[in-house]
Design a protein around this motif. Sequence first.
Motif: not given
Length: 397
Positions: A45, A52, A54
Amino acid sequence: MAQRLVLVVNCGSSSIKFALRREGSSAALLSGLAEQLESPKAILHWHTTDGKQSQALSPGGHADAMASLLPLIDEYADQPLSAVGHRVVHGGEHFTGAALINPEVIAAIEANAPLAPLHNPANLIGIRAAQAVLPQIPHVAIFDTAFHQSMPPYAYRYALPDELYAVHGVRRYGFHGTSHQYVTQQAALLRGWPATQGAWLSAHLGNGCSNCAVLDGSSLDTSMGLTPLEGLVMGTRSGDVDPNLHAHLGRTLGWDLPRIERLLNRESGLLGLSGLSNDMRELEQARKDGHDGAKLAIEVFCYRLARSLAGLAVALPRLDGLIFTGGIGENSALTRALTLKHLGILGLQVDPDANSNLPRGEAGNIEAAGSTTILVIPTDEERQIAEESLHLLDASN
């Protein structure tokens, strides 16, 4: 010339926490966590100003995580890295400051592994993985224990036969040094003083907790000891118990040392007292809902915290202020209020409105009029590690 860049690495047995920091900046260019390493569920992550993201890691080891991190560094770094700063939990008496990592430093970290068996081996995994993918960059070790090497012998020695200290290194070392150093420097700067001025009590409160008495930039005493188990009530750690508890549990219940160690490190603290959770947020909600175990856990946590702070105050010639930091210290107004109820003897009185209305993630004063200074300061261990790494490089040139 652009300010230098440092990659900060904090490696655990199944995780790598990382941050790309620019010299002098209060914000990371890139930060994130690789977790569940060495398993099929390994994932990376990361967070930037873009948000954000991942990605899965395959096959999912520490080396794979570091290799996957390189393209991200290339994307968000506008110049080559100047250093990689590694958090290392236990430096024993070998290190009083940052150290450029070489075979001798690695050997010393390995030698201290018996003092931090859950941490130092994992820290070494991260060092070796990072060195493998960034072999031309200076790697620097920043030790949790180094800041506390300024403690006087009467503060760090146990009342045990001298041979245990002289031969086996049994003494109080302390931890969270990077955090205590950072927030006491920030407290001084907020007062308009030089960074290493002031007589401070610092309370770092998270899943692991410790207090520290700091005078003019030097640690004089702290609540953790030989290991991170000593001292305060923590998320799952008991903190101080009767030293004869091991023998009592062995005789009465037939428990062996591994079972007792598991009890004290993983089944106690807020979790053990409440029978519910080690998360202060959950416990505060449960307390509101009338959960007796949650209420007791919070009360014990705050009383033991206050008792430790009052005891550490004797290390200081005066008290310029108390600092709360860490996930609980920064965000739990209830914990701060209940703790300060016990500390009037130190001239500490909280302003309820300032305490309750302090914006999340911001530093601020919460003392009442006429009280000794009480500050909430968000810690930034990654920034401290980055700055110390660069200071060492400058001193070495």
